[in-house]
Design an enzyme around this catalytic site. Structure first.
Site, mmCIF file in Angstrom:
data_model
loop_
_atom_site.group_PDB
_atom_site.id
_atom_site.type_symbol
_atom_site.label_atom_id
_atom_site.label_comp_id
_atom_site.label_asym_id
_atom_site.label_seq_id
_atom_site.Cartn_x
_atom_site.Cartn_y
_atom_site.Cartn_z
ATOM 1 N N ARG A 229 0.857 -1.176 0.000
ATOM 2 C CA ARG A 229 0.000 0.000 0.000
ATOM 3 C C ARG A 229 0.900 1.235 0.000
ATOM 4 N NH1 ARG A 229 -3.748 -2.761 -1.353
ATOM 5 N NH2 ARG A 229 -5.664 -3.187 -0.193
ATOM 6 N N HIS A 277 -1.598 -0.143 -9.743
ATOM 7 C CA HIS A 277 -2.165 -1.075 -8.748
ATOM 8 C C HIS A 277 -2.693 -2.344 -9.432
ATOM 9 C CE1 HIS A 277 -4.030 -1.220 -4.471
ATOM 10 N NE2 HIS A 277 -3.849 -2.451 -4.936
HETATM 11 C C1 GLV Z 1 -5.440 -5.303 -3.592
HETATM 12 O O1 GLV Z 1 -4.854 -4.317 -3.377
HETATM 13 C C2 GLV Z 1 -5.952 -6.174 -2.581
HETATM 14 O O2 GLV Z 1 -5.899 -5.786 -1.396
HETATM 15 O O3 GLV Z 1 -6.411 -7.267 -2.909
#
Ligand code: GLV
Length: 314
Positions: A229, A277
């Site tokens: 993150r 992401h």
């Molecule tokens: C993606 O970021 C997840 O937490 O699956």
């Protein structure tokens, strides 16, 4: 659950495409389930599958007995002040994501180690220049977080001959991986990492953990890979470390603000590689089967795995 034994599952998902895929996969995995969309007049459901639902979801669904996050990280859910206290939260465990994440990290590590960026730059200049062989065993890659994501990443890198060290909150033993924990100190762990992969959940203990002081513990010329993150890293400290050349570069899949704003300096930093992401994307078919199994276990009075400990925040 109603009198006929029917179970109902509400969907609180951000994207309409994801909701439609979850609906069809859940229906296949659990044909007796009634799947309900998030709407003001939606019937009260027993369970919910959630990914950053619209505000007010929990007041529209007041009778839930458990919720399933449609991904591995639950930071966004635990940060939702409307999440009822005591409502059990489950997260997807692996669900096809660990393999993707390991592949992403292996790719970034190999690129860096085998100087792909340098050879690409040479190609642009039509320059034929060979650099000496570097043994992977001579390169230490650290993996911060040895959970469902971190462990397969560490194993994959070790299988390629890299010297891998891992850091977990509490003592771990992993074949081929030198394991560190809080008793050894994060600074000691970091001081030997020529590359560092962040693969830990976002919790109060990991937020902002990689600030200027921690980044300075990495050896000069280290490379950072963040697939966890964005909030684990202080971005201004990262930019300063990159500008100063203390860090040679970074592969970033996650950011404090997503989407990363177009004018953010990270986009154009010459030593930064950016992906939006996507290091691990939820495999909905597999995740829906996992949710279906857990619903059946809950109905049978069992405790499925994947239950989030709200105290630890993962
Ligand atoms: C993606 O970021 C997840 O937490 O699956």
């Amino acid at each position: 659950m109603d009198r006929n034994g029917e179970v109902s599952i509400a969907l609180g998902l951000r994207s309409a495409e994801a909701a439609s895929e979850w609906r069809s996969q859940l229906q296949q995995a659990l044909p007796q389930a009634r799947i309900v969309d998030d709407a003001p007049d939606a019937p009260a459901a027993d369970y919910a599958v959630l990914w950053r639902p619209q505000a007010g979801f929990f007041s529209r669904q007041p009778r839930l007995s458990a919720v399933f996050a449609a991904g591995a990280g639950v930071d966004w859910l635990l940060a939702d002040t409307s999440l009822p206290a005591g409502l059990p939260v489950f997260r997807i465990e692996d669900g096809g994501m660990a393999e993707q994440m390991a592949a992403y990290c292996v790719h970034e590590v190999l690129r860096r180690h085998y100087r792909v960026d340098r050879y690409e730059a040479q190609q642009r200049e039509a320059q034929w220049r060979e650099w000496p062989y570097l043994s992977p065993a001579g390169c230490t890659v650290g993996v911060f977080g040895l959970g469902k994501m971190g462990e397969p990443i560490a194993r994959a890198l070790a299988s390629l001959g890299f010297s891998v060290r891992g850091y977990a909150r509490s003592a771990r033993a992993l074949e081929g991986v030198e394991c560190f924990d809080e008793s050894h100190g994060l600074e000691r762990f970091l001081s030997g990492c020529q590359m560092l992969v962040l693969a830990a959940p976002l919790t109060p203990a990991t937020r902002d953990r990689f600030d200027a002081t921690r980044l300075a513990c990495l050896p000069r010329g280290a490379w950072l890979i963040n697939v966890a993150r964005g909030e684990l890293v202080r971005e201004e400290a990262l930019l300063a470390a990159l500008d100063a050349g203390h860090l040679a570069g970074a592969s970033l899949d996650v950011f404090r603000t997503e989407p990363l704003p177009p004018d953010h300096r990270l986009w154009r930093h010459p030593s930064v590689r950016i992906t939006p992401h996507v290091a691990a994307i939820t495999v909905i078919a597999e995740s829906a089967r996992q949710v279906a199994t857990r619903v059946l276990q809950l109905r049978a009075g069992q405790t499925p795995s994947g239950l989030v400990d709200r105290g630890r925040a993962y």
